[in-house]
Design a protein around this motif. Structure first.
Motif, PDB file in Angstrom:
ATOM      1  N   ASP A   1       0.834  -1.210   0.000  1.00 21.74           N
ATOM      2  CA  ASP A   1       0.000   0.000   0.000  1.00 21.74           C
ATOM      3  C   ASP A   1       0.865   1.255   0.000  1.00 21.74           C
TER       4      ASP A   1
ATOM      5  N   PHE B   1      -6.422   5.390 -15.329  1.00 20.52           N
ATOM      6  CA  PHE B   1      -7.012   4.262 -16.053  1.00 20.52           C
ATOM      7  C   PHE B   1      -7.691   4.719 -17.338  1.00 20.52           C
TER       8      PHE B   1
ATOM      9  N   ASN C   1     -12.329   5.568 -13.786  1.00 19.92           N
ATOM     10  CA  ASN C   1     -12.558   4.972 -12.473  1.00 19.92           C
ATOM     11  C   ASN C   1     -12.637   5.994 -11.345  1.00 19.92           C
TER      12      ASN C   1
ATOM     13  N   LYS D   1     -15.078  -3.534 -11.051  1.00 20.59           N
ATOM     14  CA  LYS D   1     -13.775  -3.897 -10.508  1.00 20.59           C
ATOM     15  C   LYS D   1     -12.821  -2.703 -10.533  1.00 20.59           C
ATOM     16  N   GLY D   2     -13.004  -1.816 -11.512  1.00 22.74           N
ATOM     17  CA  GLY D   2     -12.135  -0.646 -11.629  1.00 22.74           C
ATOM     18  C   GLY D   2     -12.178   0.240 -10.390  1.00 22.74           C
ATOM     19  N   GLN D   3     -13.305   0.219  -9.658  1.00 26.54           N
ATOM     20  CA  GLN D   3     -13.420   1.016  -8.444  1.00 26.54           C
ATOM     21  C   GLN D   3     -12.433   0.533  -7.394  1.00 26.54           C
TER      22      GLN D   3
ATOM     23  N   GLU E   1      -9.769  -1.233  -8.018  1.00 29.86           N
ATOM     24  CA  GLU E   1      -8.416  -1.015  -8.537  1.00 29.86           C
ATOM     25  C   GLU E   1      -7.975   0.426  -8.327  1.00 29.86           C
ATOM     26  N   ALA E   2      -8.899   1.371  -8.560  1.00 27.74           N
ATOM     27  CA  ALA E   2      -8.545   2.773  -8.377  1.00 27.74           C
ATOM     28  C   ALA E   2      -8.188   3.042  -6.915  1.00 27.74           C
ATOM     29  N   ALA E   3      -9.005   2.522  -5.996  1.00 25.56           N
ATOM     30  CA  ALA E   3      -8.741   2.750  -4.577  1.00 25.56           C
ATOM     31  C   ALA E   3      -7.422   2.114  -4.156  1.00 25.56           C
ATOM     32  N   ARG E   4      -7.199   0.866  -4.594  1.00 23.65           N
ATOM     33  CA  ARG E   4      -5.955   0.183  -4.206  1.00 23.65           C
ATOM     34  C   ARG E   4      -4.742   0.882  -4.810  1.00 23.65           C
ATOM     35  N   SER E   5      -4.894   1.390  -6.055  1.00 26.64           N
ATOM     36  CA  SER E   5      -3.748   2.040  -6.700  1.00 26.64           C
ATOM     37  C   SER E   5      -3.378   3.340  -5.982  1.00 26.64           C
ATOM     38  N   LEU E   6      -4.322   3.905  -5.231  1.00 27.77           N
ATOM     39  CA  LEU E   6      -4.017   5.104  -4.455  1.00 27.77           C
ATOM     40  C   LEU E   6      -3.366   4.754  -3.118  1.00 27.77           C
ATOM     41  N   GLY E   7      -3.237   3.447  -2.860  1.00 30.75           N
ATOM     42  CA  GLY E   7      -2.615   3.008  -1.622  1.00 30.75           C
ATOM     43  C   GLY E   7      -3.606   2.695  -0.513  1.00 30.75           C
ATOM     44  N   MET E   8      -4.910   2.752  -0.817  1.00 30.19           N
ATOM     45  CA  MET E   8      -5.904   2.439   0.207  1.00 30.19           C
ATOM     46  C   MET E   8      -5.895   0.943   0.481  1.00 30.19           C
ATOM     47  N   GLY E   9      -5.980   0.573   1.754  1.00 34.74           N
ATOM     48  CA  GLY E   9      -5.992  -0.833   2.140  1.00 34.74           C
ATOM     49  C   GLY E   9      -7.330  -1.473   1.817  1.00 34.74           C
ATOM     50  N   SER E  10      -7.418  -2.794   2.045  1.00 30.27           N
ATOM     51  CA  SER E  10      -8.643  -3.489   1.646  1.00 30.27           C
ATOM     52  C   SER E  10      -9.839  -3.061   2.494  1.00 30.27           C
TER      53      SER E  10
ATOM     54  N   ALA F   1     -10.354  -0.013   4.023  1.00 33.52           N
ATOM     55  CA  ALA F   1     -10.785   1.325   3.594  1.00 33.52           C
ATOM     56  C   ALA F   1     -11.454   1.254   2.227  1.00 33.52           C
TER      57      ALA F   1
END
Lengths: 254, 268
Positions: free
Chosen positions: A87, A97, A101, B159-161, B163-172, B174
């Motif tokens: 993270d 993307f 998204n 699924k992109g939602q 992916e976007a959150a995880r790519s920002l560094g948000m944990g599972s 959050a």
């Protein structure tokens, strides 16, 4: 913004360093041993026909796709090492993307502050200030109260770029950022990306925009069939492709 | 004959048929006995008599029990839905077994089992007495149904939602609570409201187990008034309870269709 990060032996590590990367879905091998790197401050564009594995390569860089084998080092950190705080690494890699998204249930401003608050632990005031600064960078200061559904595709993509920038990332990944846009909206997004590049942002851009690659890119990588076929300075690869597969692809898209 | 003319004639014939059938039913019905059995003849159905207890105790408790069962079922359903989507196979399997088991049983049997079976087997005194045990049973069954609704809602979030959150560094966690669930809930509001309406009617099943005077819900009171009071021996109290159920449920079913219309308009 592009901090020099040293590798384990004291040498400056590339921002992105991919070695011998393989990725398979079942028996279907999408990436067949990729070596690829992006130096800090560089803009590297990746082109190739659809199905060539270029998006998969990009998605392996922040481990949205799990590499089957090989190494991915981001600023010298092995992202597949179980001890790596994934993270934390991801929060330093901005990602944009093809389908934007954006979070549809949140206003533009909240889209930009959510991760700042939950990941960076910024106060509300600080997060809002950073968000407004980045909205101004992409020219959408007047849209902070709007919801994504009320924005055009080009505006949504610029908000998505501002959202990624609000984390103050060391580098940005762009996954076909203009492919879902109407042609007349592509220019605004490319202009924002060009501005970022001139400010020195490290960028990896999977794209079909040859003009952007030629003008802005420091390096151009052509992929086909899961391998890197040819790479070099954009003007050389585009103007004088050495490989027959590159020539065939470029003759179709240029 | 023109097509529009033929169509108009067909609709007229249909309307006429409905009127004729209704007229025959009205003529054949024994109105005296209907009045006697369903709307008892001395006028108590409208004035005083049963209404007091039916409204101040019955309707109030029906709404209260529905709210408790819905809140409990929603919490349980959310936990089960998240377990079903867990990456851990054992947790997925446990949730699936629970859901399939309780969706396959009549709520009535679960209520009786919780009210009489478990307390005897385990020397267990359910909180709130038999009604408390019955409410736990309703929660267990409602949770199984809502789990499937919520799971469908969570899976409907692109699924992109994530992916976007995880790519920002948000944990599972959050990502789930701040990005996925708010969108999933919006998707499932109409089906959840529907389950709320079903639950209102399921509280009537609590009438099979005993309740103290003040714990009785609508159906229990209506059945008590069949054997005692001013309309004893008739179904008048059941008709009265039925009217009260409609007063509670009709606004809600209207709300569901309004929500569905609004959602259709909002969806891109």
């Amino acid at each position: 913004m592009t901090a020099t990060v040293l590798g384990p032996n004291g040498e400056p590590a590339p921002a992105i360093d991919v070695r011998g990367l393989h990725k398979s879905y079942g028996h279907h091998e999408v990436l067949k041993g990729i070596d690829f790197f992006v130096d800090a401050g560089q803009v590297v564009c990746v082109i190739g026909p659809s199905g060539s594995g270029k998006s998969t390569l990009l998605r392996c860089v922040n481990r949205l796709e799990e590499p089957t084998s090989g190494k991915v080092l981001v600023e010298g950190i092995d992202i597949c090492d179980p001890d790596t705080d994934l993270d934390d690494v991801r929060s330093r890699i901005g990602m944009v993307f093809q389908q934007f998204n954006l979070f549809p249930h949140l206003s533009v401003l909240k889209n930009l502050t959510l991760a700042q608050r939950t990941v960076r632990g910024r106060s509300k005031d600080e997060a809002v200030e950073v968000a407004r600064h980045n909205l101004a960078r992409v020219g959408l200061s007047d849209k902070e109260a709007a919801y994504p559904a009320h924005l055009s595709g080009g505006q949504q993509q610029r908000v998505a770029i501002a959202r990624a920038l609000s984390m103050n990332p060391d580098m940005m990944l762009f996954d076909e950022p203009t492919s879902a846009l109407d042609p007349e909206l592509v220019g605004d997004v490319l202009a924002v990306m060009k501005e970022l590049a001139t400010e020195g942002m490290t960028m990896m851009v999977v794209t079909h925009e040859m003009g952007f690659a030629r003008e802005v890119g420091d390096k151009l990588v052509f992929m086909d069939g899961g391998v890197v076929v040819e790479e070099g300075r954009p003007a050389e690869v585009l103007g004088n492709p050495q490989h027959q597969r590159t020539q065939a692809f470029l003759s179709k898209v240029l | 004959m023109r097509r529009s003319t033929r169509r108009r004639l067909q609709i007229w014939a249909l309307n006429l048929g409905v009127v004729v059938v209704a007229a025959v039913l009205v003529l054949l019905a024994d109105w005296g006995r209907i009045h006697e059995n369903f709307w008892s003849d001395d006028g108590v159905a409208l004035s005083g008599g049963n209404w007091g207890d039916l409204i101040t105790i019955g309707a109030v408790n029906t709404i209260k029990y529905t709210a408790i069962a819905f809140a409990g079922g929603l919490a349980l359903g959310l936990a089960l839905a998240l377990l079903r989507l867990s990456p851990v196979a054992t947790l997925r399997w446990l949730a699936t077994v629970y859901i399939e088991f309780f969706r396959g049983l009549p709520a009535l049997i679960v209520i009786v089992f919780m009210g009489f079976g478990l307390p005897i087997a385990f020397q267990w005194r359910p909180p709130g007495g038999l009604v408390g045990a019955g409410l736990i049973a309703l929660i267990m069954v409602a949770g199984a149904y809502m789990a499937e609704t919520l799971r469908a809602g969570i899976q409907a979030v692109p699924k992109g939602q994530t992916e976007a959150a995880r790519s920002l560094g948000m944990g599972s966690i959050a990502t789930t609570t701040r990005v996925v669930l708010p969108q999933a809930f919006r998707i499932v509001i109409p089906p959840l409201t529907n389950e709320f309406v079903l639950l209102i009617k399921d509280t009537a099943l609590l009438s099979v187990i005993g309740a103290t005077f003040d714990q009785r819900e609508l159906t229990t009171i209506a059945r008590d008034f069949q054997s005692s009071g001013v309309s004893a021996g008739t179904a008048t109290s059941l008709v009265q309870a039925a009217l009260l159920y409609l007063v509670i449920t009709l606004p809600l079913t209207q709300l569901v269709s309004w929500l569905e219309r609004r959602q259709r308009k909002a969806s891109r």
